[in-house]
Design a protein around this motif. Sequence first.
Motif, mmCIF file in Angstrom:
data_model
loop_
_atom_site.group_PDB
_atom_site.id
_atom_site.type_symbol
_atom_site.label_atom_id
_atom_site.label_comp_id
_atom_site.label_asym_id
_atom_site.label_seq_id
_atom_site.Cartn_x
_atom_site.Cartn_y
_atom_site.Cartn_z
ATOM 1 N N ALA A 201 -3.334 -4.366 -6.330
ATOM 2 C CA ALA A 201 -3.886 -3.832 -5.074
ATOM 3 C C ALA A 201 -3.877 -2.308 -5.077
ATOM 4 C CB ALA A 201 -3.082 -4.369 -3.889
ATOM 5 N N MET A 202 -2.755 -1.706 -5.520
ATOM 6 C CA MET A 202 -2.655 -0.242 -5.483
ATOM 7 C C MET A 202 -3.628 0.421 -6.446
ATOM 8 S SD MET A 202 1.324 0.501 -4.909
ATOM 9 C CE MET A 202 1.016 2.242 -5.075
ATOM 10 N N LEU A 203 -3.917 -0.256 -7.539
ATOM 11 C CA LEU A 203 -4.823 0.297 -8.530
ATOM 12 C C LEU A 203 -6.281 0.238 -8.064
ATOM 13 C CD1 LEU A 203 -4.608 1.306 -11.526
ATOM 14 C CD2 LEU A 203 -5.507 -0.938 -12.118
ATOM 15 N N LEU A 204 -6.624 -0.844 -7.360
ATOM 16 C CA LEU A 204 -8.025 -1.058 -6.999
ATOM 17 C C LEU A 204 -8.419 -0.446 -5.663
ATOM 18 C CD1 LEU A 204 -8.471 -4.829 -7.977
ATOM 19 C CD2 LEU A 204 -9.249 -2.833 -9.245
ATOM 20 N N ALA A 205 -7.513 -0.502 -4.700
ATOM 21 C CA ALA A 205 -7.910 -0.262 -3.316
ATOM 22 C C ALA A 205 -8.025 1.199 -2.942
ATOM 23 C CB ALA A 205 -6.885 -0.913 -2.392
ATOM 24 N N ASN A 206 -8.933 1.489 -1.997
ATOM 25 C CA ASN A 206 -8.744 2.751 -1.296
ATOM 26 C C ASN A 206 -8.273 2.496 0.136
ATOM 27 O OD1 ASN A 206 -11.244 2.109 -0.198
ATOM 28 N ND2 ASN A 206 -12.328 3.652 -1.395
ATOM 29 N N ARG A 207 -7.994 1.226 0.410
ATOM 30 C CA ARG A 207 -7.297 0.907 1.653
ATOM 31 C C ARG A 207 -6.553 -0.409 1.441
ATOM 32 N NH1 ARG A 207 -10.373 -0.268 7.258
ATOM 33 N NH2 ARG A 207 -8.589 -0.853 8.534
ATOM 34 N N LEU A 208 -5.328 -0.454 1.952
ATOM 35 C CA LEU A 208 -4.495 -1.640 1.778
ATOM 36 C C LEU A 208 -4.134 -2.223 3.127
ATOM 37 C CD1 LEU A 208 -2.376 0.321 -0.711
ATOM 38 C CD2 LEU A 208 -3.243 -1.920 -1.336
ATOM 39 N N LEU A 209 -4.329 -3.522 3.263
ATOM 40 C CA LEU A 209 -3.935 -4.199 4.500
ATOM 41 C C LEU A 209 -2.907 -5.263 4.141
ATOM 42 C CD1 LEU A 209 -7.389 -4.978 6.218
ATOM 43 C CD2 LEU A 209 -5.862 -3.050 6.674
ATOM 44 N N VAL A 210 -1.853 -5.358 4.933
ATOM 45 C CA VAL A 210 -0.894 -6.448 4.743
ATOM 46 C C VAL A 210 -0.957 -7.349 5.969
ATOM 47 C CG1 VAL A 210 1.534 -7.076 4.419
ATOM 48 C CG2 VAL A 210 0.649 -4.994 3.357
ATOM 49 N N LEU A 211 -1.118 -8.635 5.722
ATOM 50 C CA LEU A 211 -1.063 -9.607 6.818
ATOM 51 C C LEU A 211 0.356 -10.159 6.902
ATOM 52 C CD1 LEU A 211 -4.288 -11.825 6.408
ATOM 53 C CD2 LEU A 211 -3.936 -9.894 7.938
ATOM 54 N N GLY A 212 0.843 -10.332 8.140
ATOM 55 C CA GLY A 212 2.171 -10.915 8.337
ATOM 56 C C GLY A 212 2.093 -12.433 8.255
ATOM 57 N N GLN A 213 3.212 -13.071 8.524
ATOM 58 C CA GLN A 213 3.208 -14.532 8.506
ATOM 59 C C GLN A 213 2.413 -15.066 9.693
ATOM 60 O OE1 GLN A 213 3.885 -15.383 5.410
ATOM 61 N NE2 GLN A 213 5.121 -17.090 6.095
ATOM 62 N N SER A 214 1.826 -16.273 9.537
ATOM 63 C CA SER A 214 0.963 -16.794 10.583
ATOM 64 C C SER A 214 1.797 -17.263 11.789
ATOM 65 C CB SER A 214 0.121 -17.945 10.046
ATOM 66 O OG SER A 214 0.946 -19.004 9.644
ATOM 67 N N PRO A 215 1.300 -17.134 13.056
ATOM 68 C CA PRO A 215 -0.027 -16.587 13.314
ATOM 69 C C PRO A 215 -0.065 -15.122 12.914
ATOM 70 C CG PRO A 215 1.164 -16.914 15.376
ATOM 71 C CD PRO A 215 2.024 -17.450 14.293
ATOM 72 N N SER A 216 -0.921 -14.786 11.974
ATOM 73 C CA SER A 216 -0.764 -13.477 11.378
ATOM 74 C C SER A 216 -1.681 -12.422 11.945
ATOM 75 C CB SER A 216 -0.896 -13.583 9.864
ATOM 76 O OG SER A 216 -2.236 -13.626 9.499
ATOM 77 N N ASN A 217 -1.225 -11.227 11.736
ATOM 78 C CA ASN A 217 -1.898 -10.043 12.206
ATOM 79 C C ASN A 217 -1.730 -8.983 11.125
ATOM 80 O OD1 ASN A 217 -2.876 -7.934 13.843
ATOM 81 N ND2 ASN A 217 -2.196 -9.078 15.636
ATOM 82 N N ILE A 218 -2.451 -7.861 11.259
ATOM 83 C CA ILE A 218 -2.292 -6.797 10.276
ATOM 84 C C ILE A 218 -0.997 -6.059 10.591
ATOM 85 C CG2 ILE A 218 -3.267 -4.641 9.408
ATOM 86 C CD1 ILE A 218 -6.056 -5.874 10.139
ATOM 87 N N ILE A 219 -0.050 -6.066 9.653
ATOM 88 C CA ILE A 219 1.219 -5.394 9.935
ATOM 89 C C ILE A 219 1.334 -4.062 9.189
ATOM 90 C CG2 ILE A 219 2.509 -7.493 10.542
ATOM 91 C CD1 ILE A 219 3.724 -7.383 7.677
ATOM 92 N N TYR A 220 0.387 -3.782 8.319
ATOM 93 C CA TYR A 220 0.417 -2.519 7.573
ATOM 94 C C TYR A 220 -0.999 -2.175 7.159
ATOM 95 C CZ TYR A 220 1.994 0.846 3.989
ATOM 96 O OH TYR A 220 2.228 1.974 3.226
ATOM 97 N N ASP A 221 -1.379 -0.925 7.346
ATOM 98 C CA ASP A 221 -2.746 -0.511 7.055
ATOM 99 C C ASP A 221 -2.666 0.905 6.509
ATOM 100 O OD1 ASP A 221 -5.393 0.282 7.112
ATOM 101 O OD2 ASP A 221 -5.783 -0.437 9.147
ATOM 102 N N CYS A 222 -3.043 1.078 5.258
ATOM 103 C CA CYS A 222 -2.861 2.399 4.674
ATOM 104 C C CYS A 222 -4.042 2.767 3.789
ATOM 105 C CB CYS A 222 -1.540 2.367 3.938
ATOM 106 S SG CYS A 222 -1.450 3.238 2.439
ATOM 107 N N VAL A 223 -4.462 4.020 3.870
ATOM 108 C CA VAL A 223 -5.629 4.485 3.118
ATOM 109 C C VAL A 223 -5.172 5.322 1.923
ATOM 110 C CG1 VAL A 223 -7.636 6.031 3.251
ATOM 111 C CG2 VAL A 223 -7.153 4.451 5.135
#
Length: 264
Positions: A201-223
């Motif tokens: 993910a770190m090598l490919l992305a120019n933005r990273l999103l982490v989903l939490g456990q379900s019911p899930s939501n975006i818990i981390y968003d970094c460019v």
Amino acid sequence: MGDIAIKNISFSYEEGGKVILKDIDTRIHAGEFVCVLGQSGCGKSTLLRLIAGLESPTAGELSIDGAKVDGASLQRGVVFQDYGLFPWMTAGENIILALKQRFPERSKQELKKIAVDMLKRVGLEDSVFGKLPKELSGGMKQRCAIAQAFSIDPPVLLMDEPFGALDAVTRTRLQDLVLELWAQGEPKKTVLFVTHDVDEAMLLANRLLVLGQSPSNIIYDCVIPDEKRPTRESQFEDPEFLKMRTELIRQINKDVASHVEKTM
Ligand SMILES: Nc1ncnc2c1ncn2[C@@H]1O[C@H](COP(=O)(O)OP(=O)(O)O)[C@@H](O)[C@H]1O
Ligand SMILES: [Mg+2]
């Protein structure tokens, strides 16, 4: 083209059933290469299926370039772990089938030329055109699937753990290939790439999103701005990236710990 607006979407597979995604609200900008991380079962594939139009949100709204997502579309290419090639057709026929839907007005000869060129672009030799998927290695099949997805030239490309079944060397080559095809795009495609591999993910992305456990939501968003993109070397040397890597792993695992607490 390729701007994805995700407005407060929630999703359950069955009415009144388990809520898989809850109130996901974000915007994915045209040309972004977004990697989606999260524990197994948290809803990463489900989110991709929603954006692909294979499922509809239970609540909220999902639109691409202002148009509501309604069913599958050639505007969105998909690449999954299991290659997505029809086993009874040759690699070339698989690509031509997709091209026919995208360019119904073009002649068979024109489509064949696009398919041959595309196979070359992903590093496959001419003979692959006439081979059945079962005659190809996993890496070659995945190259064909990538060729197929790029040949229809969709503004949005959805990839769900596409390299999960490949050995490390093949995986490295295909990561470079996808990054190269994306970077060459004019304009760049919007890519959503699901992986459980933080380093990938770190090598490919120019933005990273982490989903939490379900019911899930975006818990981390970094460019990660393009000019700061790590290389295979700096990824494991640069203190800034090592810190980010630790933080990503912490985020992915943190939510698991609190989820276990909640359910106990
Ligand atoms: N077709 C389906 N019907 C019902 N539940 C499903 C279906 N597909 C996935 N799920 C459930 O939805 C949750 C999220 O699954 P998924 O999106 O595949 O997670 P991930 O891709 O992050 O591993 C899981 O609990 C899974 O069991
Ligand atoms: Mg999945």
